[in-house]
Design a protein around this motif. Structure first.
Motif, PDB file in Angstrom:
ATOM      1  N   HIS A   2      43.839  44.275  42.356  1.00  0.00           N
ATOM      2  CA  HIS A   2      42.925  43.170  42.080  1.00  0.00           C
ATOM      3  C   HIS A   2      42.060  42.966  43.135  1.00  0.00           C
ATOM      4  O   HIS A   2      42.043  43.073  44.618  1.00  0.00           O
ATOM      5  CB  HIS A   2      43.825  41.953  41.981  1.00  0.00           C
ATOM      6  N   ASP A  27      41.463  45.001  37.994  1.00  0.00           N
ATOM      7  CA  ASP A  27      41.311  43.621  37.700  1.00  0.00           C
ATOM      8  C   ASP A  27      40.156  43.156  38.856  1.00  0.00           C
ATOM      9  O   ASP A  27      40.354  43.057  39.814  1.00  0.00           O
ATOM     10  CB  ASP A  27      42.545  42.988  37.917  1.00  0.00           C
ATOM     11  N   TYR A 102      44.709  38.756  46.294  1.00  0.00           N
ATOM     12  CA  TYR A 102      43.973  39.856  46.180  1.00  0.00           C
ATOM     13  C   TYR A 102      44.502  41.067  46.828  1.00  0.00           C
ATOM     14  O   TYR A 102      45.371  41.183  47.921  1.00  0.00           O
ATOM     15  CB  TYR A 102      42.560  39.749  46.589  1.00  0.00           C
TER      16      TYR A 102
END
Length: 480
Positions: A2, A27, A102
């Motif tokens: 991510h 992502d 993240y």
């Protein structure tokens, strides 16, 4: 994996796009504080002037297009805290507080407008007709003022790029404009002599220009505003009344969020990054107007430009995925249209060169943009800066009419700077020529010859005037 980007303008969107280009399985989320992802802030004056009819056209890409590319957008969402150790960001949006995890983070929070110390400034808001111009929200506020208030006249505080563009935009709307600049000349990124050419262009289009003038206060008087102006030479202060006041006096990096998380910043607040756009925190990159800029002649600097932000964001997105792309640097290349003129620069000026340890020599010159026998030839004003000891090209400044292609000629100088060429090598470039568009010796080459001739007169040139006598342009027109 991510990837989270904080900021939805040039740096953040470029990082997101590059990551998706390289690995469609990543992502990618972009968080932005307003509802306008990937809008051209540089285009705002042209919407306000009416040249761009629909503000939606300022979007580089629509929201739907970005989402079709696999980028998740969190609009109207403000990042409040970065937990670098936990790889989390706390944010507040339409649904209330939330935490986003993240693997890699790109901080692209941009810059915030400078707010000068003007008495009364903080008492006024956009609804009162006092504006700063930095976001699409600011743009809509300006349009609301122009629609709802009587604005026969406007005062613009600041005469940099945005200030000059807004002087043209408001003049196009039939508004009488007064432009105020605290420094001795408009467009202070150019030498004063070239700034004077730009100031003359403003005055030729009925803009009232006052340089070396400080704004002491802003006051209300009925439904109008009064700006109190104080000249630096001690002459009497004077007022200017207006329906709208625009304060466009520069920006500073928006780095408070990053600094609170432990990201290292410069004394002026810019986020420190290396040439790979990495911060001092693991898995945290940064790009755009909030970060330092590597200047090819000066090293670490702060130079917020849209072109730079796009490049840095792209590099941050690639390197967040494990790449090793290196930011090549900036030469500070800029251009601005002011009515019928274009002013442009690349590289550095004397004061910057001296501070960096160079021995600068700047030589002014003029040349026609194409052969004088072909109709419509116009003069281009050039300042060429080189190192008097080594002959290295350090910078070029240029002002000329739109038709003279100043913006592309400055690009040639920028390419020469990136290549590390000397001024004499600029003269040696094999450039195109046809009488309607140029001369055998281009404007840049005529300027290079003037610079070398000045060195000859001072005993510092590398090639003598006699050696170049047959090559020299005939005055400002060039020879066949």
């Amino acid at each position: 994996m991510h990837l989270l980007a904080i900021g939805g303008s040039d740096g953040g969107i470029s990082a997101a796009l590059r990551a998706r280009e390289l690995d469609p399985s990543v992502d990618v989320t972009v968080m932005l504080a307003d509802a306008y992802p990937n809008f051209s802030i540089c285009g705002i004056p042209y919407y306000l002037s009416g040249d761009v009819a629909d503000w939606h056209s300022l979007a580089h890409r629509s929201r739907a297009h970005l989402e079709d590319l696999g980028i998740s957008l969190l609009t109207d969402t403000v990042a409040e805290r970065i937990d670098a150790a936990g790889h989390r960001v706390t944010a507040v949006g339409p649904g209330g507080p939330r935490q986003l995890s993240y693997d890699k983070l790109v901080i692209a929070t941009g810059a915030v407008p400078a707010r000068p110390p003007i008495v009364g400034l903080d008492q006024f808001a956009a609804d009162d007709g006092v504006h700063q111009l930095h976001t699409m929200g600011d743009t809509h506020a300006v349009m609301a003022t122009l629609t709802r208030r009587s604005v026969p006249a406007a005062v613009i505080i600041g005469a940099g790029y945005i200030g000059l563009e807004m002087a043209e935009a408001l003049t196009a709307r039939g508004i009488a404009v007064t432009q105020l600049e605290q420094l001795p000349e408009v467009l202070p990124t150019l030498d004063a002599e070239l700034g004077q050419v730009v100031a003359d262009e403003l005055r030729d289009h009925d803009v009232e220009v006052h340089t070396s003038t400080r704004v002491a206060a802003i006051e209300a008087e009925g439904d109008q505003l009064v700006v109190r102006c104080q000249p630096a030479d001690g002459s009497p202060a004077f007022p200017r009344r207006a329906g709208m006041v625009m304060v466009v006096t520069g920006v500073s990096p928006d780095s408070a969020l990053a600094a609170a998380a432990g990201v290292e910043t410069t004394p002026r607040g810019a986020i420190k990054v290396d040439r790979y756009m990495r911060t001092n925190l693991p898995d945290v990159f940064a790009a755009g107007d909030c970060v330092v800029t590597h200047h090819i002649l000066l090293g670490e600097s702060y130079l917020p430009l849209g072109t730079t932000a796009h490049k840095q964001g792209r590099i941050a997105g690639e390197n967040a995925l494990g790449g090793q792309r290196r930011f090549a640097g900036s030469a500070g290349t800029q251009a601005v249209k002011v009515f019928d003129l274009v002013a442009a620069r690349t590289g550095i000026r004397d004061h910057e060169a001296l501070a960096a340890g160079y021995q600068p020599r700047t030589v002014p010159s003029t040349a026609y943009d194409h052969k004088v026998y072909y109709p419509g030839a116009q003069t281009v004003h050039v300042h060429t800066t080189g190192d008097a000891t080594t002959g290295r090209l350090l910078g070029v400044q240029m002002v000329g009419a739109i038709a003279t292609a100043v913006h592309k000629r400055i690009d040639t100088a920028a390419a020469a700077l990136f290549a590390g060429l000397g001024v004499e090598q600029l003269n040696d470039l094999d450039l195109s020529y046809t009488p309607p568009l140029g001369s055998p010796w281009d404007v840049l080459q005529a300027a290079a010859q003037q610079w070398m001739d000045a060195g000859d007169r001072r005993g510092a040139g590398s090639a003598s005037s006699a050696q170049r006598a047959e090559e020299a342009p005939d005055g400002v027109g060039g020879i066949d």
